[in-house]
Design an enzyme around this catalytic site. Structure first.
Site, PDB file in Angstrom:
ATOM      1  N   ARG A 100       0.449  -2.588   9.099  1.00 23.27           N
ATOM      2  CA  ARG A 100       0.805  -2.714   7.676  1.00 23.27           C
ATOM      3  C   ARG A 100       2.310  -2.836   7.518  1.00 23.27           C
ATOM      4  O   ARG A 100       2.796  -3.602   6.693  1.00 23.27           O
ATOM      5  CB  ARG A 100       0.258  -1.531   6.888  1.00 23.27           C
ATOM      6  CG  ARG A 100      -1.232  -1.678   6.624  1.00 23.27           C
ATOM      7  CD  ARG A 100      -1.862  -0.397   6.178  1.00 23.27           C
ATOM      8  NE  ARG A 100      -1.304   0.138   4.967  1.00 23.27           N
ATOM      9  CZ  ARG A 100      -1.429   1.406   4.592  1.00 23.27           C
ATOM     10  NH1 ARG A 100      -2.088   2.245   5.372  1.00 23.27           N
ATOM     11  NH2 ARG A 100      -0.905   1.817   3.474  1.00 23.27           N
TER      12      ARG A 100
ATOM     13  N   ARG B 298      -7.759   7.477   3.639  1.00 19.21           N
ATOM     14  CA  ARG B 298      -8.044   6.041   3.586  1.00 19.21           C
ATOM     15  C   ARG B 298      -8.280   5.479   4.978  1.00 19.21           C
ATOM     16  O   ARG B 298      -7.624   5.866   5.926  1.00 19.21           O
ATOM     17  CB  ARG B 298      -6.867   5.302   2.918  1.00 19.21           C
ATOM     18  CG  ARG B 298      -6.923   5.320   1.426  1.00 19.21           C
ATOM     19  CD  ARG B 298      -5.667   4.813   0.770  1.00 19.21           C
ATOM     20  NE  ARG B 298      -5.067   3.643   1.374  1.00 19.21           N
ATOM     21  CZ  ARG B 298      -3.999   3.016   0.872  1.00 19.21           C
ATOM     22  NH1 ARG B 298      -3.448   3.458  -0.237  1.00 19.21           N
ATOM     23  NH2 ARG B 298      -3.493   1.973   1.478  1.00 19.21           N
TER      24      ARG B 298
ATOM     25  N   ARG C  26      -1.549  11.576   3.710  1.00 19.21           N
ATOM     26  CA  ARG C  26      -2.082  11.208   2.390  1.00 19.21           C
ATOM     27  C   ARG C  26      -3.580  11.510   2.290  1.00 19.21           C
ATOM     28  O   ARG C  26      -4.358  11.276   3.212  1.00 19.21           O
ATOM     29  CB  ARG C  26      -1.856   9.722   2.133  1.00 19.21           C
ATOM     30  CG  ARG C  26      -2.604   9.250   0.887  1.00 19.21           C
ATOM     31  CD  ARG C  26      -2.177   7.916   0.384  1.00 19.21           C
ATOM     32  NE  ARG C  26      -2.089   6.925   1.415  1.00 19.21           N
ATOM     33  CZ  ARG C  26      -1.387   5.802   1.287  1.00 19.21           C
ATOM     34  NH1 ARG C  26      -0.712   5.574   0.190  1.00 19.21           N
ATOM     35  NH2 ARG C  26      -1.376   4.928   2.256  1.00 19.21           N
TER      36      ARG C  26
ATOM     37  N   LYS D 270       4.704   4.072  -4.316  1.00 14.87           N
ATOM     38  CA  LYS D 270       4.457   3.188  -5.461  1.00 14.87           C
ATOM     39  C   LYS D 270       3.303   3.712  -6.323  1.00 14.87           C
ATOM     40  O   LYS D 270       3.432   3.805  -7.539  1.00 14.87           O
ATOM     41  CB  LYS D 270       4.115   1.761  -4.988  1.00 14.87           C
ATOM     42  CG  LYS D 270       5.178   1.141  -4.087  1.00 14.87           C
ATOM     43  CD  LYS D 270       4.782  -0.254  -3.642  1.00 14.87           C
ATOM     44  CE  LYS D 270       3.553  -0.329  -2.750  1.00 14.87           C
ATOM     45  NZ  LYS D 270       3.701   0.293  -1.418  1.00 14.87           N
TER      46      LYS D 270
ATOM     47  N   ARG E 228       2.662  -9.605  -2.992  1.00 13.32           N
ATOM     48  CA  ARG E 228       2.964  -9.194  -1.628  1.00 13.32           C
ATOM     49  C   ARG E 228       3.490 -10.343  -0.776  1.00 13.32           C
ATOM     50  O   ARG E 228       3.757 -10.144   0.397  1.00 13.32           O
ATOM     51  CB  ARG E 228       1.692  -8.669  -0.973  1.00 13.32           C
ATOM     52  CG  ARG E 228       1.582  -7.158  -1.001  1.00 13.32           C
ATOM     53  CD  ARG E 228       0.263  -6.832  -0.364  1.00 13.32           C
ATOM     54  NE  ARG E 228       0.286  -5.582   0.341  1.00 13.32           N
ATOM     55  CZ  ARG E 228      -0.025  -4.419  -0.204  1.00 13.32           C
ATOM     56  NH1 ARG E 228      -0.290  -4.343  -1.481  1.00 13.32           N
ATOM     57  NH2 ARG E 228      -0.056  -3.342   0.539  1.00 13.32           N
TER      58      ARG E 228
HETATM   59  P1  AP5 Z   1       1.693   6.564  -2.244  1.00 10.56           P
HETATM   60  O1  AP5 Z   1       2.150   6.762  -3.660  1.00 10.56           O
HETATM   61  O2  AP5 Z   1       0.239   6.551  -1.965  1.00 10.56           O
HETATM   62  O3  AP5 Z   1       2.426   5.290  -1.601  1.00 10.56           O
HETATM   63  P2  AP5 Z   1       2.214   3.738  -1.836  1.00 10.56           P
HETATM   64  O4  AP5 Z   1       3.578   3.124  -1.886  1.00 10.56           O
HETATM   65  O5  AP5 Z   1       1.284   3.495  -2.994  1.00 10.56           O
HETATM   66  O6  AP5 Z   1       1.562   3.338  -0.468  1.00 10.56           O
HETATM   67  P3  AP5 Z   1       0.264   2.498  -0.117  1.00 10.56           P
HETATM   68  O7  AP5 Z   1      -0.057   2.802   1.301  1.00 10.56           O
HETATM   69  O8  AP5 Z   1      -0.810   2.681  -1.132  1.00 10.56           O
HETATM   70  O9  AP5 Z   1       0.800   1.071  -0.216  1.00 10.56           O
HETATM   71  P4  AP5 Z   1       0.216  -0.117   0.464  1.00 10.56           P
HETATM   72  O10 AP5 Z   1       1.033  -1.149  -0.206  1.00 10.56           O
HETATM   73  O11 AP5 Z   1       0.209  -0.175   1.922  1.00 10.56           O
HETATM   74  O12 AP5 Z   1      -1.370  -0.031   0.154  1.00 10.56           O
HETATM   75  P5  AP5 Z   1      -2.269  -0.719  -0.960  1.00 10.56           P
HETATM   76  O13 AP5 Z   1      -3.292   0.226  -1.406  1.00 10.56           O
HETATM   77  O14 AP5 Z   1      -1.415  -1.394  -1.965  1.00 10.56           O
HETATM   78  O15 AP5 Z   1       2.405   7.729  -1.375  1.00 10.56           O
HETATM   79  C1  AP5 Z   1       2.124   7.874   0.010  1.00 10.56           C
HETATM   80  C2  AP5 Z   1       1.969   9.374   0.368  1.00 10.56           C
HETATM   81  O16 AP5 Z   1       3.236  10.032   0.198  1.00 10.56           O
HETATM   82  C3  AP5 Z   1       0.984  10.140  -0.544  1.00 10.56           C
HETATM   83  O17 AP5 Z   1       0.322  11.077   0.239  1.00 10.56           O
HETATM   84  C4  AP5 Z   1       1.885  10.823  -1.587  1.00 10.56           C
HETATM   85  O18 AP5 Z   1       1.341  12.035  -2.062  1.00 10.56           O
HETATM   86  C5  AP5 Z   1       3.161  11.073  -0.786  1.00 10.56           C
HETATM   87  N1  AP5 Z   1       4.382  10.933  -1.575  1.00 10.56           N
HETATM   88  C6  AP5 Z   1       4.613   9.982  -2.532  1.00 10.56           C
HETATM   89  N2  AP5 Z   1       5.867  10.117  -3.036  1.00 10.56           N
HETATM   90  C7  AP5 Z   1       6.433  11.167  -2.361  1.00 10.56           C
HETATM   91  C8  AP5 Z   1       7.729  11.789  -2.419  1.00 10.56           C
HETATM   92  N3  AP5 Z   1       8.674  11.345  -3.265  1.00 10.56           N
HETATM   93  N4  AP5 Z   1       7.980  12.818  -1.580  1.00 10.56           N
HETATM   94  C9  AP5 Z   1       7.017  13.253  -0.707  1.00 10.56           C
HETATM   95  N5  AP5 Z   1       5.772  12.713  -0.620  1.00 10.56           N
HETATM   96  C10 AP5 Z   1       5.476  11.683  -1.428  1.00 10.56           C
HETATM   97  O19 AP5 Z   1      -2.982  -1.890  -0.102  1.00 10.56           O
HETATM   98  C11 AP5 Z   1      -3.967  -1.613   0.866  1.00 10.56           C
HETATM   99  C12 AP5 Z   1      -4.527  -2.901   1.457  1.00 10.56           C
HETATM  100  O20 AP5 Z   1      -5.173  -3.688   0.429  1.00 10.56           O
HETATM  101  C13 AP5 Z   1      -3.515  -3.869   2.091  1.00 10.56           C
HETATM  102  O21 AP5 Z   1      -3.181  -3.505   3.412  1.00 10.56           O
HETATM  103  C14 AP5 Z   1      -4.281  -5.199   1.995  1.00 10.56           C
HETATM  104  O22 AP5 Z   1      -5.268  -5.287   2.990  1.00 10.56           O
HETATM  105  C15 AP5 Z   1      -4.953  -5.087   0.638  1.00 10.56           C
HETATM  106  N6  AP5 Z   1      -4.089  -5.597  -0.439  1.00 10.56           N
HETATM  107  C16 AP5 Z   1      -3.546  -4.870  -1.438  1.00 10.56           C
HETATM  108  N7  AP5 Z   1      -2.798  -5.636  -2.253  1.00 10.56           N
HETATM  109  C17 AP5 Z   1      -2.864  -6.896  -1.743  1.00 10.56           C
HETATM  110  C18 AP5 Z   1      -2.277  -8.131  -2.124  1.00 10.56           C
HETATM  111  N8  AP5 Z   1      -1.460  -8.219  -3.186  1.00 10.56           N
HETATM  112  N9  AP5 Z   1      -2.548  -9.215  -1.377  1.00 10.56           N
HETATM  113  C19 AP5 Z   1      -3.355  -9.157  -0.314  1.00 10.56           C
HETATM  114  N10 AP5 Z   1      -3.938  -8.011   0.119  1.00 10.56           N
HETATM  115  C20 AP5 Z   1      -3.693  -6.881  -0.591  1.00 10.56           C
HETATM  116 MG    MG Z   2      -0.707   2.849  -3.171  1.00 10.33          MG
END
Ligand code: AP5
Ligand code: MG
Length: 228
Positions: free
Chosen positions: A173, A162, A130, A17, A92
């Protein structure tokens, strides 16, 4: 009809994403709003919000809705989001989704919800490799999307792993995703907003798929057939 565009990127942790949102920002001329990034900024700077979020974030659990919803409301009201936003990691759960509907209602609501499909074992591989820029949050992968040198390609910042990317947290997660976030698939499907994106494709191909579904839904991007 409103000229604001609101996209919600849906998908498991590590589905890509953030990577796609960062590529899409420029093409759409609207900002990525990643709640995860906002929390990481506040954790790094040890703000009150960061202190509150820390225990949830480190365990891979959701930060309480009240805090998160208020934070997004304030972010959407900022000037750079006056033409809309790419929401990454929000909503979420159903409560957050309903809150977002309320925030965007006067602008025509959510336009489209691309859903990134990916197998769990690939998710784990993506997350463990990552690396993220400590300065500008640009996302890399040791194998699939490495930086050209030691630091970030964009700003030279230090790349780090991270806190919530440790294997034991990743499992939690995923659990939270299936339990709390996956009901949103049905929620947006029922509204006719859901479009599937094959998350297993390489980064550039995923971006092409996204640009194509946006064009098919009359959302203009720089580089789509609709733009001049
Ligand atoms: P990446 O693009 O980083 O993936 P992502 O979908 O953004 O994954 P996240 O882990 O960031 O999502 P998440 O929802 O768990 O975390 P968030 O920060 O939102 O890609 C992943 C890896 O793959 C990278 O290394 C990239 O280079 C590689 N890649 C990407 N595309 C590729 C492809 N096509 N082919 C090969 N490789 C590829 O949330 C973190 C924490 O924050 C949560 O756990 C929670 O505690 C809190 N939080 C966030 N939002 C909320 C909310 N709305 N409500 C409550 N708590 C929240
Ligand atoms: Mg992300």
């Amino acid at each position: 009809m409103s000229d604001r565009i609101y996209l919600v990127l849906l998908g498991a942790p590590g589905a890509g994403k953030g990577t796609q949102a960062q590529l899409l920002e420029e093409k759409l001329g609207i900002p990525q709003i990643s709640t995860g990034e906002i929390f990481r900024y506040n954790l790094k700077n040890e703000t009150e919000l960061g202190k509150l979020a820390k225990s949830y974030y480190d365990k891979g659990e959701l930060v309480p809705d009240e805090v998160t919803i208020r934070m997004v409301e304030a972010r959407l009201a900022e000037e750079d989001a006056a033409r809309g936003a790419i929401l990454d990691g929000f909503p979420r759960n159903l409560l957050q989704a309903e809150a977002l509907d309320g925030m965007t209602a006067e602008f025509g609501g959510i336009d489209l919800v691309p859903m990134f499909q990916l197998e769990d074992d690939v998710v784990t591989m993506r997350i463990t490799g990552r690396r993220v820029c400590r300065n500008c949050d640009r996302v890399y992968h040791l194998t699939f999307n490495p930086a050209r040198g030691e630091g970030c390609d964009s700003c030279g910042g230090e790349l780090y792993q991270r806190n919530d990317d440790r294997p034991e947290t990743v499992q939690n997660r995923l659990y939270i995703y299936y339990k709390q976030t996956s009901p949103l698939i049905g929620y947006y499907f029922a509204k006719g907003l859901l479009v599937d994106i094959d998350g297993a494709k390489p980064i550039e191909e995923m971006q092409e798929q996204l640009v194509a579904v946006l064009a098919a839904n009359n959302i203009e991007t720089a580089g789509s057939a609709l733009s001049v």
